[in-house]
Motif scaffolding. Structure first.
Motif, PDB file in Angstrom:
ATOM      1  N   ARG A  45       0.858  -1.192   0.000  1.00 53.43           N
ATOM      2  CA  ARG A  45       0.000   0.000   0.000  1.00 53.43           C
ATOM      3  C   ARG A  45       0.893   1.240   0.000  1.00 53.43           C
ATOM      4  O   ARG A  45       2.112   1.125   0.045  1.00 53.43           O
ATOM      5  CB  ARG A  45      -0.899  -0.007   1.245  1.00 53.43           C
ATOM      6  N   HIS A  50       0.082  -3.604   4.305  1.00 52.50           N
ATOM      7  CA  HIS A  50      -1.228  -3.774   4.924  1.00 52.50           C
ATOM      8  C   HIS A  50      -1.067  -4.674   6.150  1.00 52.50           C
ATOM      9  O   HIS A  50      -0.521  -5.768   6.055  1.00 52.50           O
ATOM     10  CB  HIS A  50      -2.178  -4.399   3.903  1.00 52.50           C
ATOM     11  N   ASP A  54      -8.521  -7.495   4.788  1.00 48.08           N
ATOM     12  CA  ASP A  54      -9.773  -6.776   4.549  1.00 48.08           C
ATOM     13  C   ASP A  54     -10.821  -7.797   4.144  1.00 48.08           C
ATOM     14  O   ASP A  54     -10.685  -8.451   3.108  1.00 48.08           O
ATOM     15  CB  ASP A  54      -9.589  -5.740   3.435  1.00 48.08           C
ATOM     16  N   HIS A 155     -16.171  -2.670   4.472  1.00 47.67           N
ATOM     17  CA  HIS A 155     -15.431  -3.913   4.724  1.00 47.67           C
ATOM     18  C   HIS A 155     -14.981  -3.914   6.181  1.00 47.67           C
ATOM     19  O   HIS A 155     -15.035  -2.886   6.852  1.00 47.67           O
ATOM     20  CB  HIS A 155     -14.229  -4.057   3.779  1.00 47.67           C
ATOM     21  N   HIS A 157     -11.691  -4.404   8.393  1.00 50.93           N
ATOM     22  CA  HIS A 157     -10.237  -4.565   8.476  1.00 50.93           C
ATOM     23  C   HIS A 157      -9.960  -5.299   9.781  1.00 50.93           C
ATOM     24  O   HIS A 157     -10.360  -4.845  10.851  1.00 50.93           O
ATOM     25  CB  HIS A 157      -9.554  -3.195   8.441  1.00 50.93           C
TER      26      HIS A 157
HETATM   27 ZN   LIG Z   1      -7.391  -2.984   5.698  1.00 53.21          ZN
END
Ligand SMILES: [Zn+2]
Length: 563
Positions: A45, A50, A54, A155, A157
């Motif tokens: 990212r 990350h 996710d 979503h 995380h």
């Molecule tokens: Zn995430």
């Protein structure tokens, strides 16, 4: 006998697979729906890896989020940015689970955090409850999934960290089932001449290499000729079975004539090292093409601890007259592999593409502080702002200065100080430092104002200017009107917006008492929930005050009725 026993133990501990180090099937799923991923752990990212997975929530918000095991809540944070609304649950086995971008918390936690928000008169809060103060049971609903903070679609995380070191670990190492029989996809392959004398396919600079798929599903690169010390890089992604999302791969291994030269994976990493992602990827290529090439060699300034094996830092010295068989093995966590063979012949050939060393008047020595006077502004790079020495491209201007471009990564903050002494003190109030984005739109950069000079700290190279914001924020009611009866309403919704420097603060009162407005910058919405407070008057006077980043302020007032 004893020595032998400990020796055997030692060997045993060395051969534990990643999965064997982590408790298996102790943690339950954080959602009641099948786990389909929009992002994997370690995925590349902007300026970070990350740190969780996710999990897709069927394009919806409000799905129950379940505690993965018994535990106690150790941290609750509400922020406009980053993780948005997030919960941290410590479990007795030494791991902490993290649930982010939540829509709201479960009733007990929601009441706890609202008390704090009303006490501090702030939407954004962070609390660390005492150990055992807020206990949760495995499988209980602790929150509802959402899209808060830096999330661009609904979503969950989800992270699992070590409670002691706070290092995030790959949640898929704990026995969660994700359907995945799909091999990682290989998109591009690149050869890097690394030593001064190195050449790859008659190029003295990075060159893209061709490859094709063989009948057995593996890939074969066209034979390359090279000399000197070289390296390879690739770009690719991993896809699970149930979704089209292009996620990150788990591990990369490079062998030369059967010997492992480099190997890294995303079992774990630390937040302290995450920004070194900019040394793993070809940052210049990313700046130009927004495409992340993962290097299979380690730069001298790369401090990532994700490498399991390194020989010559993954760099390969090619000698004339010798042949080399190089192999890249790119894997996902389920063990699906993509194999690429690169045949290399050691041969000195004339250079057709030479190095393009762009020289400028100014040079950065990375391990020393560097100062430049650009007329309108002075720029100061502390020692180790950059990873390596380079010619920096600086442009002077009246109120605008250009500080190189996005092909170079800065690891630390540097400062830009504009001289504003030519502006009357009254005029300075609405001025601020802005970075001009790709479309030359000014973006507010946090500006520290002192007599005669404005300073900002940043890690982004590019064009900076003095911009002026003379327009106050706007505030508009979304779901109500002046003098309206709102007895059946459950919430008030308003739109707040600022054209240039952006919103800095907002606050609201009902009949003079502070009320909590939840702020969602993505939709420019502030929301008050009538459940928060019982109003004992029929006539309600609402007052909302919003200020922007230079202090322009707007006030909205409205009277409504409610029984
Ligand atoms: Zn995430």
């Amino acid at each position: 006998m004893r020595l032998y026993f400990f020796g055997a133990l030692f060997i045993f501990s060395q051969i534990l697979t990643a999965q064997e180090k982590y408790p298996q099937n102790v943690f339950q799923s954080p959602l009641e729906i099948p786990l389909i991923l929009a992002g994997t752990f370690g995925e590349l990212r902007s300026n970070h890896f990350h740190s969780g997975i996710d999990i897709k929530t069927q394009r919806r918000q409000g799905l129950p989020v379940l505690a993965i095991a018994d535990g106690t809540i150790t941290r609750i944070k509400v922020s406009q940015w980053g993780y948005g609304k997030v919960l941290y649950v410590a479990h007795p086995n030494g791991y902490t689970s993290v649930y982010a971008h939540l829509q709201k918390f479960g009733p007990e936690i929601e009441a706890f955090i609202k008390k704090t928000q009303y006490k501090k008169q702030s939407y954004e809060v962070e609390v660390f409850p005492d150990y055992g103060e807020l206990k949760v049971l495995k499988g209980s609903t602790i929150a509802y999934s959402g899209n808060t903070g830096g999330s661009s679609g609904p979503h969950l995380h989800f992270e699992i960290r070590s409670s002691v070191t706070e290092k995030p670990t790959n949640p898929l190492l704990y026995g969660y089932e994700i359907r995945d029989a799909t091999n990682p996809s290989l998109v591009g392959l690149f050869g890097y001449p690394l030593s001064d004398d190195a050449i790859v396919n008659q190029s003295a600079k990075k060159i893209q290499l061709n490859f094709s798929k063989r009948p057995d599903g593996t890939f074969l690169a066209d034979k390359i000729t090279a000399i000197g010390t070289i390296g390879f890089g690739f770009n690719g992604f991993d896809r699970q079975d149930m979704a089209a999302n292009k996620n990150g791969v788990y591990s990369v291994k490079q062998t030369v004539n059967g010997k492992v030269y480099s190997e890294y994976d995303f079992e774990t990493f630390s937040f302290g090292e995450t920004r070194y992602i900019n040394t793993l990827i070809d940052y210049e290529h990313f700046g130009k093409f927004r495409q992340r090439i993962q290097k299979c060699f380690k730069e001298p300034y790369n401090r990532l601890a994700i490498y399991k094996t390194l020989h010559n830092n993954g760099k390969i010295t090619i000698k004339e007259g010798l042949s080399y068989s190089i192999e890249l093995l790119i894997s996902d966590i389920e063990g699906n592999d993509t194999k690429l063979s690169i045949p290399v012949e050691g041969k000195r050939e004339p250079i057709k593409i030479s190095k393009s060393d762009k020289k400028t008047d100014d040079f950065i020595i990375a391990d020393k502080p560097n100062n430049f006077d650009l007329g309108a502004a002075k720029v100061y790079f502390p020692s180790s702002t950059f990873y390596e020495d380079f010619y920096i491209d600086l442009k002077k201007g009246n109120d605008t200065v250009s500080i190189h471009n996005n092909s170079v990564a800065a690891h630390r903050n540097f400062t830009i100080s504009f001289d504003v002494s030519k502006y009357a003190i009254a005029d300075r109030k609405q001025l601020f430092i802005a970075r001009l984005d790709k479309g030359m739109e000014p973006r507010h950069s946090k500006t520290y104002k002192r007599d005669g000079s404005f300073t900002t700290r940043t890690r982004t190279l590019g064009t900076y200017t003095l911009a002026k914001d003379s327009i106050s924020p706007t505030i508009n009611a979304r779901n109500f009107k002046e003098k309206q009866w709102l007895s059946n309403y459950s919430y008030l919704s308003l739109e707040i917006s600022d054209d240039l420097s952006g919103i800095n603060t907002f606050s609201a009162t009902l009949n003079g008492e502070w009320i909590l407005m939840e702020y969602e910058p993505k939709t420019k919405t502030i929301t008050y929930n009538f459940d928060d407070k019982i109003l004992n008057k029929t006539q309600c006077d609402l007052k909302v005050v919003v200020t922007d980043n230079v202090g322009n302020s707007s006030t909205f007032e409205c009277t409504f009725f409610r029984k």
